[in-house]
Design a protein around this motif. Sequence first.
Motif, PDB file in Angstrom:
ATOM      1  N   PRO A   1      19.147  32.352  21.151  1.00  0.00           N
ATOM      2  CA  PRO A   1      19.143  33.367  20.098  1.00  0.00           C
ATOM      3  C   PRO A   1      19.601  32.762  18.775  1.00  0.00           C
ATOM      4  O   PRO A   1      20.519  31.947  18.739  1.00  0.00           O
ATOM      5  CB  PRO A   1      20.159  34.403  20.608  1.00  0.00           C
ATOM      6  CG  PRO A   1      20.222  34.193  22.084  1.00  0.00           C
ATOM      7  CD  PRO A   1      19.993  32.728  22.301  1.00  0.00           C
ATOM      8  N   GLY A   2      18.940  33.146  17.698  1.00  0.00           N
ATOM      9  CA  GLY A   2      19.313  32.639  16.391  1.00  0.00           C
ATOM     10  C   GLY A   2      18.678  31.320  16.021  1.00  0.00           C
ATOM     11  O   GLY A   2      18.958  30.782  14.942  1.00  0.00           O
ATOM     12  N   ALA A   3      17.808  30.783  16.871  1.00  0.00           N
ATOM     13  CA  ALA A   3      17.174  29.492  16.576  1.00  0.00           C
ATOM     14  C   ALA A   3      16.014  29.628  15.597  1.00  0.00           C
ATOM     15  O   ALA A   3      15.674  28.678  14.901  1.00  0.00           O
ATOM     16  CB  ALA A   3      16.696  28.834  17.866  1.00  0.00           C
ATOM     17  N   GLY A   4      15.374  30.796  15.554  1.00  0.00           N
ATOM     18  CA  GLY A   4      14.245  31.000  14.664  1.00  0.00           C
ATOM     19  C   GLY A   4      12.897  30.881  15.339  1.00  0.00           C
ATOM     20  O   GLY A   4      11.915  30.479  14.717  1.00  0.00           O
ATOM     21  N   LYS A   5      12.820  31.241  16.612  1.00  0.00           N
ATOM     22  CA  LYS A   5      11.585  31.092  17.375  1.00  0.00           C
ATOM     23  C   LYS A   5      10.452  31.947  16.804  1.00  0.00           C
ATOM     24  O   LYS A   5       9.315  31.481  16.672  1.00  0.00           O
ATOM     25  CB  LYS A   5      11.830  31.476  18.837  1.00  0.00           C
ATOM     26  CG  LYS A   5      12.855  30.616  19.545  1.00  0.00           C
ATOM     27  CD  LYS A   5      13.062  31.069  20.975  1.00  0.00           C
ATOM     28  CE  LYS A   5      13.680  32.444  21.077  1.00  0.00           C
ATOM     29  NZ  LYS A   5      15.068  32.510  20.544  1.00  0.00           N
ATOM     30  N   SER A   6      10.756  33.205  16.493  1.00  0.00           N
ATOM     31  CA  SER A   6       9.717  34.116  16.015  1.00  0.00           C
ATOM     32  C   SER A   6       9.118  33.630  14.704  1.00  0.00           C
ATOM     33  O   SER A   6       7.901  33.690  14.506  1.00  0.00           O
ATOM     34  CB  SER A   6      10.293  35.529  15.839  1.00  0.00           C
ATOM     35  OG  SER A   6      10.759  36.035  17.066  1.00  0.00           O
ATOM     36  N   THR A   7       9.978  33.150  13.809  1.00  0.00           N
ATOM     37  CA  THR A   7       9.498  32.669  12.520  1.00  0.00           C
ATOM     38  C   THR A   7       8.599  31.457  12.691  1.00  0.00           C
ATOM     39  O   THR A   7       7.505  31.385  12.120  1.00  0.00           O
ATOM     40  CB  THR A   7      10.685  32.303  11.608  1.00  0.00           C
ATOM     41  OG1 THR A   7      11.498  33.454  11.408  1.00  0.00           O
ATOM     42  CG2 THR A   7      10.201  31.795  10.264  1.00  0.00           C
TER      43      THR A   7
ATOM     44  N   LYS B   1      26.347  27.752  14.758  1.00  0.00           N
ATOM     45  CA  LYS B   1      25.469  28.177  13.670  1.00  0.00           C
ATOM     46  C   LYS B   1      24.525  29.274  14.146  1.00  0.00           C
ATOM     47  O   LYS B   1      24.270  30.254  13.440  1.00  0.00           O
ATOM     48  CB  LYS B   1      24.661  26.990  13.144  1.00  0.00           C
ATOM     49  CG  LYS B   1      25.504  25.880  12.538  1.00  0.00           C
ATOM     50  CD  LYS B   1      26.272  26.371  11.329  1.00  0.00           C
ATOM     51  CE  LYS B   1      27.071  25.235  10.692  1.00  0.00           C
ATOM     52  NZ  LYS B   1      27.868  25.705   9.537  1.00  0.00           N
ATOM     53  N   ALA B   2      23.998  29.116  15.354  1.00  0.00           N
ATOM     54  CA  ALA B   2      23.093  30.132  15.893  1.00  0.00           C
ATOM     55  C   ALA B   2      23.807  31.467  16.052  1.00  0.00           C
ATOM     56  O   ALA B   2      23.258  32.527  15.727  1.00  0.00           O
ATOM     57  CB  ALA B   2      22.536  29.665  17.241  1.00  0.00           C
ATOM     58  N   MET B   3      25.045  31.440  16.525  1.00  0.00           N
ATOM     59  CA  MET B   3      25.784  32.684  16.721  1.00  0.00           C
ATOM     60  C   MET B   3      26.141  33.342  15.388  1.00  0.00           C
ATOM     61  O   MET B   3      26.220  34.569  15.295  1.00  0.00           O
ATOM     62  CB  MET B   3      27.042  32.423  17.551  1.00  0.00           C
ATOM     63  CG  MET B   3      26.753  32.006  19.001  1.00  0.00           C
ATOM     64  SD  MET B   3      25.740  33.185  19.939  1.00  0.00           S
ATOM     65  CE  MET B   3      24.101  32.419  19.827  1.00  0.00           C
ATOM     66  N   GLN B   4      26.347  32.545  14.353  1.00  0.00           N
ATOM     67  CA  GLN B   4      26.559  33.124  13.025  1.00  0.00           C
ATOM     68  C   GLN B   4      25.333  33.902  12.573  1.00  0.00           C
ATOM     69  O   GLN B   4      25.435  34.991  11.998  1.00  0.00           O
ATOM     70  CB  GLN B   4      26.888  32.015  12.024  1.00  0.00           C
ATOM     71  CG  GLN B   4      28.261  31.382  12.208  1.00  0.00           C
ATOM     72  CD  GLN B   4      28.473  30.191  11.294  1.00  0.00           C
ATOM     73  OE1 GLN B   4      27.740  29.985  10.327  1.00  0.00           O
ATOM     74  NE2 GLN B   4      29.481  29.389  11.607  1.00  0.00           N
ATOM     75  N   ARG B   5      24.154  33.341  12.841  1.00  0.00           N
ATOM     76  CA  ARG B   5      22.915  34.028  12.474  1.00  0.00           C
ATOM     77  C   ARG B   5      22.759  35.316  13.286  1.00  0.00           C
ATOM     78  O   ARG B   5      22.356  36.354  12.761  1.00  0.00           O
ATOM     79  CB  ARG B   5      21.718  33.114  12.721  1.00  0.00           C
ATOM     80  CG  ARG B   5      21.726  31.832  11.904  1.00  0.00           C
ATOM     81  CD  ARG B   5      20.567  30.939  12.306  1.00  0.00           C
ATOM     82  NE  ARG B   5      20.691  29.605  11.723  1.00  0.00           N
ATOM     83  CZ  ARG B   5      19.868  28.598  11.981  1.00  0.00           C
ATOM     84  NH1 ARG B   5      18.874  28.777  12.843  1.00  0.00           N
ATOM     85  NH2 ARG B   5      20.031  27.423  11.411  1.00  0.00           N
ATOM     86  N   VAL B   6      23.076  35.243  14.594  1.00  0.00           N
ATOM     87  CA  VAL B   6      22.960  36.420  15.442  1.00  0.00           C
ATOM     88  C   VAL B   6      23.955  37.489  15.006  1.00  0.00           C
ATOM     89  O   VAL B   6      23.645  38.690  15.013  1.00  0.00           O
ATOM     90  CB  VAL B   6      23.173  36.048  16.922  1.00  0.00           C
ATOM     91  CG1 VAL B   6      23.175  37.292  17.804  1.00  0.00           C
ATOM     92  CG2 VAL B   6      22.080  35.086  17.382  1.00  0.00           C
ATOM     93  N   LEU B   7      25.150  37.063  14.610  1.00  0.00           N
ATOM     94  CA  LEU B   7      26.146  38.020  14.119  1.00  0.00           C
ATOM     95  C   LEU B   7      25.616  38.767  12.906  1.00  0.00           C
ATOM     96  O   LEU B   7      25.724  40.004  12.823  1.00  0.00           O
ATOM     97  CB  LEU B   7      27.445  37.281  13.761  1.00  0.00           C
ATOM     98  CG  LEU B   7      28.561  38.145  13.177  1.00  0.00           C
ATOM     99  CD1 LEU B   7      29.057  39.163  14.198  1.00  0.00           C
ATOM    100  CD2 LEU B   7      29.736  37.272  12.692  1.00  0.00           C
ATOM    101  N   ARG B   8      25.030  38.038  11.962  1.00  0.00           N
ATOM    102  CA  ARG B   8      24.459  38.694  10.777  1.00  0.00           C
ATOM    103  C   ARG B   8      23.330  39.640  11.168  1.00  0.00           C
ATOM    104  O   ARG B   8      23.170  40.714  10.578  1.00  0.00           O
ATOM    105  CB  ARG B   8      23.969  37.642   9.786  1.00  0.00           C
ATOM    106  CG  ARG B   8      25.088  36.866   9.103  1.00  0.00           C
ATOM    107  CD  ARG B   8      24.584  36.082   7.910  1.00  0.00           C
ATOM    108  NE  ARG B   8      23.741  34.967   8.306  1.00  0.00           N
ATOM    109  CZ  ARG B   8      24.194  33.747   8.551  1.00  0.00           C
ATOM    110  NH1 ARG B   8      25.498  33.484   8.474  1.00  0.00           N
ATOM    111  NH2 ARG B   8      23.360  32.775   8.888  1.00  0.00           N
TER     112      ARG B   8
END
Length: 309
Positions: A112-118, A259-266
Motif C-alpha cells: 500500500p502506498g507504492a503507487g501501483k494504480s498510478t 514512506k509508504a505508510m506516510q502516504r497511506v496515512l495521508r
Amino acid sequence: MEVSSFSTSCRSLQQYTVVNVETLLLKKKCLPKWNQVHLFPSKRALRPVGRQTGTRQQNHAQVLCCQLKEVPIVDARCMDEVYDTLAERLVPIAAAESNPNFKHIVGLCGPPGAGKSTLASQIATRVNKLWHQRSSCFDSQVESPEVSIVLPMDGFHLYRHELDAMEDPKEAHARRGSPWTFDPERLLRCLTNLRKEGSGYVPSFDHGVGDPVEDDIFVSLQHKVVIVEGNYLLLDEEVWRDISSIFDERWFIDVDIDKAMQRVLRRHISTGKPPDVAKWRIDYNDRPNAELIIKSKNKADLIIKSVDF
C-alpha cells in the motif's frame, strides 16, 4: 512532476542487473519533487518466457536490455520518460502476435502506498497512444481500438456481507485488505479465462460503497496487454502462487515502508478518518500487510525502486 535525471546503462547479462533507470515516480498530478526510481530486472528475469514459442521465444532480460540500452542519458524534466520506456517495451509484444485471443498479462505488485494504480494507468494510457499512432500510419480513416487495459485486484475483495458472516466479523472488517479478505480463487478463474478465451467481464471496486462492482470492466479481444495491479500478486502462498504463474511479466514497486505508510496515512485522512483512527489502522493492518508484501519482491522480473528525497 519534475524529474532530476533519467539514465540507463546496459551491463553484461551475467551480472543480472541489466538496466538502471533513474527518475521520479507515481503521483497523479505534477507536484514538487517527490521520489526517485530505479528500474532493474531481477535474476528471475533471466529465465526464458515459457509461453512464447518459435523465433519469439527469448529471454526477458535480453529483451529489456535490447530495448533500453539505446536510450541515452537524458536530463529529464518530467515523469514521461519512465512511463514511455515501459510502454515502449509492451507495444512490440502486442504487435508481434497474430493469435486473436492473445493476452500479454503483466502483474504489477507492491505494498500500500507504492503507487501501483498510478503506474498501471499511466503505462496503459501510453501503450494505447503508441498503438494508435502506429495504426494510424497504416489507415488514417480507421480509429484503432485500445490495446491495453488495467485490471485492479481490488475488485476481488470479499463483500462486506461475506466479512459479516465470518467467525469474528469485527476482526474481519478491521483487517480488510489482508490476503484472507480477498477471493484469490475467483481472480485465478478470471485470469485463466482471459488467457483461454481472450475476453471477459471482471469486477471493479467502489470505494464509496466499499464493495466490488460486478462485471464493471470488459476485457475485449482487442486488449492485448492487460496490467493487473494489486498487493498480493506475487505472494508465495497457496492460490496466489497459481495466480503469479499466469503472468508473462511480474513487476514490483519497492518502496521504503515508512514512506509508504506516510502516504497511506495521508490517504486515510483525506477520506475522512480522524488522524488517530488512521494511525491505528496503519499499525494494526496496513503495515503488517506491507511487510508481508515486501517479502514477495524476489519473485519479480522487474523491480521499480521508489526512494523519497
